[in-house]
Enzyme design. Sequence first.
Site, PDB file in Angstrom:
ATOM      1  N   SER A  93       0.828  -1.202   0.000  1.00  0.00           N
ATOM      2  CA  SER A  93       0.000   0.000   0.000  1.00  0.00           C
ATOM      3  C   SER A  93       0.871   1.264   0.000  1.00  0.00           C
ATOM      4  O   SER A  93       1.640   1.487  -0.916  1.00  0.00           O
ATOM      5  CB  SER A  93      -0.965  -0.038   1.190  1.00  0.00           C
ATOM      6  OG  SER A  93      -1.957   0.949   1.082  1.00  0.00           O
ATOM      7  N   ASP A 194     -10.098  -5.052  -3.980  1.00  0.00           N
ATOM      8  CA  ASP A 194      -9.393  -4.261  -2.973  1.00  0.00           C
ATOM      9  C   ASP A 194     -10.289  -3.077  -2.639  1.00  0.00           C
ATOM     10  O   ASP A 194     -10.600  -2.263  -3.508  1.00  0.00           O
ATOM     11  CB  ASP A 194      -8.047  -3.796  -3.539  1.00  0.00           C
ATOM     12  CG  ASP A 194      -7.176  -3.079  -2.524  1.00  0.00           C
ATOM     13  OD1 ASP A 194      -7.731  -2.409  -1.622  1.00  0.00           O
ATOM     14  OD2 ASP A 194      -5.941  -3.167  -2.639  1.00  0.00           O
ATOM     15  N   HIS A 224      -7.225  -6.010   0.357  1.00  0.00           N
ATOM     16  CA  HIS A 224      -6.088  -5.087   0.354  1.00  0.00           C
ATOM     17  C   HIS A 224      -4.857  -5.621   1.083  1.00  0.00           C
ATOM     18  O   HIS A 224      -3.748  -5.582   0.562  1.00  0.00           O
ATOM     19  CB  HIS A 224      -6.511  -3.749   0.966  1.00  0.00           C
ATOM     20  CG  HIS A 224      -5.431  -2.717   0.924  1.00  0.00           C
ATOM     21  ND1 HIS A 224      -4.893  -2.254  -0.260  1.00  0.00           N
ATOM     22  CD2 HIS A 224      -4.766  -2.068   1.924  1.00  0.00           C
ATOM     23  CE1 HIS A 224      -3.947  -1.355   0.012  1.00  0.00           C
ATOM     24  NE2 HIS A 224      -3.849  -1.235   1.315  1.00  0.00           N
TER      25      HIS A 224
END
Length: 259
Positions: A93, A194, A224
């Site tokens: 991320s 996600d 995610h």
Amino acid sequence: MQLLPGAEPFRHDGGEVGVLVCHGFTGSPQSVRPWADYLAERGLTVSLPLLPGHGTRWQDMAVTGWQDWYAEVDRELWALRERCSEVFVCGLSMGGALTLRLAARHGTAVSGIVLVNPANKVHGVAARALPVLRHLMPSTKGIASDIALPGAVEVGYDRVPLHSAHSFRRFLRMLDAELPQVTQPLLLMHSPQDHVVPPADSARILSRVSSLDVTERLLERSYHVATLDHDAETVFEETYAFIGRLSKGLAELGTAPGG
């Protein structure tokens, strides 16, 4: 300030091949610790720092910004460079975004990068209002634990400090302009489902970098936080195989996959 359980930074002194692992926005080392452990168990030197403002209370994060988070991973990269002959960088991320900037800024000091659901943009109708909104309300609902695997939990904040979100948005906009400077071999793994970072972010990154050695993998069963999800083992195995293919150090030791 007391750390949340599992939020401690992690370091393992292994061989000549180093790996820097970067966690995500409002998260902690816990979300990527199994990734770091997997690599450490295979003899690599691993550094997993706790980013400033993370792992305690969201109020602590509210007084930090992208410069603080980037400075931390930059320091860790150079510490690994002093210890290791080759260094790879991995990130989840926002950790993926930090990884990309390290690659863009440091060239051959980074031997290759691995990205899992990397962020390229702060999404949502309120994103453009952040410069004003952050002065009107201190935080909004959290984004932690977007995981398909039942019972799996990410240690992260239940609130997102808007000052930090504004800083993160500025960072991503700056980083997007730097993506053509990324030339290193790249492994990008992303989840079609996600709920935090859409697949469009991965597509944008792949279209902007200048890397010639690019591998893309879909994580079909995960959301995610894929490093704690159904596809975690795939993430770990693919990462090690990627490093093994590129690393002279692992090949010389005969520990590269298939070696």
